[in-house]
Scaffold this motif. Sequence first.
Motif, PDB file in Angstrom:
ATOM      1  N   GLN A   1      45.156  32.740  35.757  1.00 56.83           N
ATOM      2  CA  GLN A   1      44.403  32.992  36.992  1.00 56.83           C
ATOM      3  C   GLN A   1      43.853  34.408  37.035  1.00 56.83           C
ATOM      4  OE1 GLN A   1      47.316  31.972  39.930  1.00 56.83           O
ATOM      5  NE2 GLN A   1      47.099  29.769  39.628  1.00 56.83           N
ATOM      6  N   ALA A   2      44.636  35.369  36.552  1.00 52.16           N
ATOM      7  CA  ALA A   2      44.168  36.758  36.547  1.00 52.16           C
ATOM      8  C   ALA A   2      42.992  36.943  35.599  1.00 52.16           C
ATOM      9  CB  ALA A   2      45.319  37.687  36.146  1.00 52.16           C
ATOM     10  N   VAL A   3      43.069  36.312  34.425  1.00 59.32           N
ATOM     11  CA  VAL A   3      41.983  36.450  33.450  1.00 59.32           C
ATOM     12  C   VAL A   3      40.724  35.746  33.943  1.00 59.32           C
ATOM     13  CG1 VAL A   3      41.236  35.797  31.131  1.00 59.32           C
ATOM     14  CG2 VAL A   3      43.491  36.792  31.472  1.00 59.32           C
ATOM     15  N   ARG A   4      40.867  34.572  34.503  1.00 62.52           N
ATOM     16  CA  ARG A   4      39.695  33.835  34.993  1.00 62.52           C
ATOM     17  C   ARG A   4      39.003  34.581  36.131  1.00 62.52           C
ATOM     18  NH1 ARG A   4      38.440  29.049  33.250  1.00 62.52           N
ATOM     19  NH2 ARG A   4      37.197  28.667  35.123  1.00 62.52           N
ATOM     20  N   ALA A   5      39.778  35.298  36.944  1.00 56.57           N
ATOM     21  CA  ALA A   5      39.168  36.066  38.028  1.00 56.57           C
ATOM     22  C   ALA A   5      38.323  37.212  37.496  1.00 56.57           C
ATOM     23  CB  ALA A   5      40.263  36.610  38.951  1.00 56.57           C
ATOM     24  N   ALA A   6      38.715  37.758  36.346  1.00 54.29           N
ATOM     25  CA  ALA A   6      37.987  38.891  35.778  1.00 54.29           C
ATOM     26  C   ALA A   6      36.961  38.480  34.740  1.00 54.29           C
ATOM     27  CB  ALA A   6      38.981  39.877  35.154  1.00 54.29           C
TER      28      ALA A   6
END
Length: 305
Positions: free
Chosen positions: A117-122
């Motif tokens: 989720q953190a990577v997809r947000a960035a």
Amino acid sequence: MTLAHRLKPTHLALMLHIGETGQLQRAAALSAMSQPAASRILSEVEAQAGGPLFDRHPKGMVPTPLGEVLLRHASLILEGFEAMEADLRRAENGEAGHVRVGAVTGPAVGVLMPAVQAVRAAASGIEMTIEVAPSVELMRGLSEGRFDFTIGRLPPGYDGRDYHLHPARREEVALLVRPEHPLAGQRSLPLRALRGADWVMQELGSPIRQAVEAAFMARGLDVPARITNSSSLLVALTLLEATDVIAPQTAEVVQLLSADRIGARLVTLDLTDPIAVSPCFVIRPRHRRLSAAADRLLRAVFEAL
């Protein structure tokens, strides 16, 4: 050589500039070349194309039908080059690409998904494939190149020197039951109180089952005998809803099932002594380089840990 093999992006850009401005001198300046060089390139391209690309008029240069064809394709080709370069830069910076990761259930829920989720947000351009499976299957896939890295255990038969092993979280086992279970709500249950109960449990040899059986044996108790064998969480939830079975799951899975958004009507048994599973590792091949996208997710996993 054919025209397609001889043309360069600078040649195509020059042709487009001629079509846009109608003047060879201005097109040469926009292409950062001298007018003689631009005139020579135009003559070479026309010779390869088989005829004039522009009609020369007092007010400027106008594309011929042959020139219209070339300009149309030149525009598409240059747009493709620009898109390719942008994609290459995104991939190089870890903003695009395809990452394939495998994990056992607990770390998949508690560690991998927050990192995803953190990577997809960035970096929404990264495509991810996530597979949840036992450690044996994960290591087989890792050795075959189907995963960039995994989160699980190193099974027998694999040489730890061939892999980078980073300790992940230690997993705790929680015993799930439905609220109507006779033992639900009781405090500080010893394991002997669970003798004779029905269980739905992972197959023989799985880490959670080994942990449960080891806890019984450490206290001189017979291991549970009335067991439905299944590693499927769906099977466990179905049996939990309708019967008084006990289902051991990792604490991270239990936390997910207890969330309001899941809506599962389940409680955990309050045990006197906790049951721990053998630790997991973040595992990746020592001699295989990760892509920038995979390395970005790996760093997010370390942050989640």
